[in-house]
Design an enzyme around this catalytic site. Sequence first.
Site, PDB file in Angstrom:
ATOM      1  N   ASN A 189       0.818  -1.229   0.000  1.00  0.00           N
ATOM      2  CA  ASN A 189       0.000   0.000   0.000  1.00  0.00           C
ATOM      3  C   ASN A 189       0.845   1.270   0.000  1.00  0.00           C
ATOM      4  O   ASN A 189       0.314   2.375   0.139  1.00  0.00           O
ATOM      5  CB  ASN A 189      -0.962   0.008   1.195  1.00  0.00           C
ATOM      6  CG  ASN A 189      -0.215  -0.086   2.525  1.00  0.00           C
ATOM      7  OD1 ASN A 189       1.018  -0.151   2.550  1.00  0.00           O
ATOM      8  ND2 ASN A 189      -0.969  -0.099   3.613  1.00  0.00           N
ATOM      9  N   ASN A 227       3.097  -1.944  17.457  1.00  0.00           N
ATOM     10  CA  ASN A 227       1.851  -1.651  16.728  1.00  0.00           C
ATOM     11  C   ASN A 227       1.648  -2.553  15.512  1.00  0.00           C
ATOM     12  O   ASN A 227       0.874  -2.244  14.609  1.00  0.00           O
ATOM     13  CB  ASN A 227       1.812  -0.183  16.297  1.00  0.00           C
ATOM     14  CG  ASN A 227       2.929   0.151  15.317  1.00  0.00           C
ATOM     15  OD1 ASN A 227       3.794  -0.698  15.028  1.00  0.00           O
ATOM     16  ND2 ASN A 227       2.928   1.376  14.812  1.00  0.00           N
ATOM     17  N   ARG A 229       3.486  -2.997  13.072  1.00  0.00           N
ATOM     18  CA  ARG A 229       4.003  -2.379  11.858  1.00  0.00           C
ATOM     19  C   ARG A 229       5.473  -2.005  12.096  1.00  0.00           C
ATOM     20  O   ARG A 229       5.821  -1.519  13.178  1.00  0.00           O
ATOM     21  CB  ARG A 229       3.240  -1.093  11.478  1.00  0.00           C
ATOM     22  CG  ARG A 229       1.794  -1.289  11.098  1.00  0.00           C
ATOM     23  CD  ARG A 229       1.676  -1.860   9.687  1.00  0.00           C
ATOM     24  NE  ARG A 229       0.305  -1.875   9.219  1.00  0.00           N
ATOM     25  CZ  ARG A 229      -0.585  -2.808   9.490  1.00  0.00           C
ATOM     26  NH1 ARG A 229      -0.254  -3.811  10.300  1.00  0.00           N
ATOM     27  NH2 ARG A 229      -1.808  -2.754   9.000  1.00  0.00           N
ATOM     28  N   HIS A 344      32.220 -18.552 -34.856  1.00  0.00           N
ATOM     29  CA  HIS A 344      31.802 -19.327 -36.028  1.00  0.00           C
ATOM     30  C   HIS A 344      30.460 -18.787 -36.514  1.00  0.00           C
ATOM     31  O   HIS A 344      29.597 -18.446 -35.707  1.00  0.00           O
ATOM     32  CB  HIS A 344      31.665 -20.801 -35.646  1.00  0.00           C
ATOM     33  CG  HIS A 344      31.147 -21.675 -36.745  1.00  0.00           C
ATOM     34  ND1 HIS A 344      31.807 -21.859 -37.924  1.00  0.00           N
ATOM     35  CD2 HIS A 344      30.014 -22.432 -36.836  1.00  0.00           C
ATOM     36  CE1 HIS A 344      31.139 -22.695 -38.704  1.00  0.00           C
ATOM     37  NE2 HIS A 344      30.035 -23.054 -38.057  1.00  0.00           N
ATOM     38  N   HIS A 389      24.223 -18.174 -44.480  1.00  0.00           N
ATOM     39  CA  HIS A 389      24.600 -19.582 -44.428  1.00  0.00           C
ATOM     40  C   HIS A 389      24.046 -20.257 -45.677  1.00  0.00           C
ATOM     41  O   HIS A 389      22.837 -20.484 -45.783  1.00  0.00           O
ATOM     42  CB  HIS A 389      24.062 -20.236 -43.156  1.00  0.00           C
ATOM     43  CG  HIS A 389      24.780 -21.483 -42.774  1.00  0.00           C
ATOM     44  ND1 HIS A 389      24.204 -22.726 -42.835  1.00  0.00           N
ATOM     45  CD2 HIS A 389      26.059 -21.691 -42.358  1.00  0.00           C
ATOM     46  CE1 HIS A 389      25.079 -23.640 -42.454  1.00  0.00           C
ATOM     47  NE2 HIS A 389      26.214 -23.033 -42.163  1.00  0.00           N
ATOM     48  N   GLU A 423      34.990 -17.323 -45.918  1.00  0.00           N
ATOM     49  CA  GLU A 423      34.594 -18.566 -46.578  1.00  0.00           C
ATOM     50  C   GLU A 423      34.003 -18.135 -47.915  1.00  0.00           C
ATOM     51  O   GLU A 423      32.875 -17.645 -47.988  1.00  0.00           O
ATOM     52  CB  GLU A 423      33.582 -19.325 -45.735  1.00  0.00           C
ATOM     53  CG  GLU A 423      33.301 -20.718 -46.263  1.00  0.00           C
ATOM     54  CD  GLU A 423      32.359 -21.486 -45.358  1.00  0.00           C
ATOM     55  OE1 GLU A 423      31.203 -21.688 -45.768  1.00  0.00           O
ATOM     56  OE2 GLU A 423      32.779 -21.864 -44.257  1.00  0.00           O
ATOM     57  N   ARG A 576      42.511 -23.263 -37.067  1.00  0.00           N
ATOM     58  CA  ARG A 576      41.132 -22.876 -36.727  1.00  0.00           C
ATOM     59  C   ARG A 576      40.274 -24.139 -36.663  1.00  0.00           C
ATOM     60  O   ARG A 576      40.322 -24.985 -37.545  1.00  0.00           O
ATOM     61  CB  ARG A 576      40.568 -21.921 -37.777  1.00  0.00           C
ATOM     62  CG  ARG A 576      39.141 -21.471 -37.496  1.00  0.00           C
ATOM     63  CD  ARG A 576      38.658 -20.449 -38.531  1.00  0.00           C
ATOM     64  NE  ARG A 576      37.289 -20.060 -38.273  1.00  0.00           N
ATOM     65  CZ  ARG A 576      36.213 -20.673 -38.773  1.00  0.00           C
ATOM     66  NH1 ARG A 576      36.361 -21.718 -39.569  1.00  0.00           N
ATOM     67  NH2 ARG A 576      34.998 -20.255 -38.482  1.00  0.00           N
ATOM     68  N   ILE A 675      10.709 -21.078  -4.157  1.00  0.00           N
ATOM     69  CA  ILE A 675      12.008 -20.754  -3.565  1.00  0.00           C
ATOM     70  C   ILE A 675      13.029 -21.775  -4.051  1.00  0.00           C
ATOM     71  O   ILE A 675      12.723 -22.967  -4.135  1.00  0.00           O
ATOM     72  CB  ILE A 675      11.955 -20.781  -2.019  1.00  0.00           C
ATOM     73  CG1 ILE A 675      10.780 -19.933  -1.495  1.00  0.00           C
ATOM     74  CG2 ILE A 675      13.276 -20.313  -1.422  1.00  0.00           C
ATOM     75  CD1 ILE A 675      10.889 -18.461  -1.735  1.00  0.00           C
ATOM     76  N   ASP A 730      19.365 -25.081  -9.015  1.00  0.00           N
ATOM     77  CA  ASP A 730      18.189 -25.301  -8.175  1.00  0.00           C
ATOM     78  C   ASP A 730      17.848 -26.785  -8.265  1.00  0.00           C
ATOM     79  O   ASP A 730      17.440 -27.281  -9.317  1.00  0.00           O
ATOM     80  CB  ASP A 730      17.033 -24.434  -8.690  1.00  0.00           C
ATOM     81  CG  ASP A 730      15.764 -24.618  -7.878  1.00  0.00           C
ATOM     82  OD1 ASP A 730      15.834 -25.210  -6.780  1.00  0.00           O
ATOM     83  OD2 ASP A 730      14.696 -24.162  -8.340  1.00  0.00           O
TER      84      ASP A 730
END
Length: 781
Positions: A189, A227, A229, A344, A389, A423, A576, A675, A730
């Site tokens: 809020n 309170n 809060r 590449h 290509h 090439e 290469r 989580i 995870d």
Amino acid sequence: MLCGRWRSCRRRPEEPPVAAQVAAPLLLAPPDGDTKRPGLRALKKMGLTEDEDVRAMLRGSRLCKIRSRTWHKERLYRLQEDGLSVWFQRRIPRAPSQHIFFVQHIEAVREGHQSEGLRRFGGAFPPARCLTIAFKGRRKNLDLAAATPEEAQRWVRGLAKLRARLDAMSQRERLDHWIHSYLHRADSNQDSKMSFKEIKSLLRMVNVDMNDMYAYRLFKECDHSNNERLEGAEIEEFLRRLLKRPELEEIFHRYSGEDRVLSAPELLEFLEDQGEDGATLARAQQLIHTYELNETAKQHELMTLDGFMMYLLSPEGAALDPAHTCVFQDMDQPLSHYFISSSHNTYLTDSQIGGPSSTEAYVRAFAQGCRCVELDCWEGPGGEPVIYHGHTLTSKILFRDVVQAVRDHAFTLSPYPVILSLENHCGLEQQAVMARHLRAILGDVLVTQALDSQNPEELPSPEQLKGRVLVKGKKLPAARSEDGRILSDQEEEDEEEEEAEATEQRRRLISQAKQISPELSALAVYCCATRLRTLCPNPVPPQPCQVSSLSERKAKKLIREAGNSFVRHNTRQLTRVYPLGLRMNSANYSPQEMWNSGCQLVALNFQTPGYEMDLNAGRFLINGQCGYILKPACLRQPDTTFDPECPGPPRTTLTIQVLTAQQLPKLNTEKPNSIVDPLVRVEIHGVPADCARKETNYVLNNGFNPRWGQTLQFQLRAPELVLVRFVVEDYDTTSPNDFVGQFTLPLNSLKQGYRHIHLLSKDGASLSPATLFVHIRIQRF
């Protein structure tokens, strides 16, 4: 039990008044009075709330997004109060996290028509009103046009300031900023007060599933007003408790004793135990003055826990040796003595079957330190060669536009030479056009003759070739086949396709070998393409200017069958290696196997993230990320006896104790209760006998501050070639683990002692403030 030795507690009687003033560390700065808008307070900490450009970005701008000649849509873009992200409208509403992009993921901001998209589709908008936001990883550029040049400039300048401030932030500042941005989001809020429900929401956001009873007890301990809060100082106290690092406090108290502050001699003792090079009292004093936050402590040359944390979270406390982040290697050796970052099918942004080709792919490769790029050249309409290509559905781009991109972007990150691997599938006429474009656009940057006329066959060094572009291609008249025909790159492509087991239909589509034009041949000075049929015995004189291109399959065969001979070959001339043509989705092979044999140009699909590109980034992370890494001595000596298949007995023991992690990213942000259950895997990539992986147990439901305290040990035979990859995943019992983050670096750049590993995303972007905390020990024998 943490690594290192325990020491008896002691007190310095002469200093209790000072110690009492500085002994209580703060993880976050105390409230600064602006508690009404915690998100804006986070931006205020960056020192930019009064900046006119940033204020304009906070108000937002209606910018026109440009995708094609006909797709121009106006959207609202607004900087969020955290200063780290930009919100934007979407035509189709989606999850909130898909309506933002993060400042830390921006690669570059370009003004005017400096992107391929704006050059092609931005003609209706004056360059002064246009800007391009280029992102790291695979995310497409954002091409925008503002209503006025002034508004465009505000975004260009504002983003530049935010990026510069972000880069300059310490890890503590990043953590502070990070937690306050979540605090702002959790305050549903926006009353700057946190109920227990909002606190629980905050905990889930930062990836921790805390027991309700424990969380409420912590909440009530901070609720001094009673309170229900938390506000102001109460929120700060809650965050300080949440962000406590018991393992760091334990180490700190081991050296500081009862008074809970480190003197310079005590800090020196810690540095010596760490194995720090150049650990002196003066160095300890310098660290106190650099990282201590409390002025009283600093004046008395004391370090509090807060300053100690600042030091360990800084680049000087990281696992990567800071001395290796700039160019520190000898750059005066022949090109064949270096690993060279190589791409590449550089023109592709996706798969090699139907993906788009783009000059932006070259720009991105250069931004990642790439020094050898590939240009597949084919006959184009209107006498203009194109790049794509061949015989696939990939889109086509003009050869001259690629050369222009090379001229404009090749040396933005690194000053060292760039190799254009051609090439060539063009006829003589368009080959001549290619040669003219190279000369006209690149000018003096292009190498057109040997630097040393006395030794024209001797490979120059990266230092000698600074700021220059080399062409790798066929050379007349040396490259002839057995029947006397001049070999073109197209015939080499025949061999590539055969090795890749391409279909008979595709082989028929490739026309017969054509001659190489003299104009193009003249540009192949130091990188003359040749076919490596067999490895020559030693008595044959080396030909340093010849470069062989091998498929990954052929390279692996040579490594297996002629390991040492292949290593010796690579001490004298360039090799290469490229991925097999069967990798339709532009997947990569592991580059480590090729580096083990001294191959210099190990070409990968830069557009495809994965562990292979993590290894490439880790290999070229050091030496100023200049794209050139000096090979180990065993791969540079012409008479070397090194064979990666038989490296000899173990020479090094690497021991890594995985202690804790901090602020791991939440993988499923749309599911608050999701989580992570993190585990850590340490991978060793080197010669086959060294390759290994070991992992910790997983920690249930805690990505915020999980603890392991587990030790992983490795025996290494060729440590000079080893890359160490730290991976966080995870854990999932029913499906493959999800990737959380990683960091890869060479063993020889890994510092010993207590270190933080700063994790990276799949695309190589920082996951700050996410870190691993480990203890590293390297024993050489």
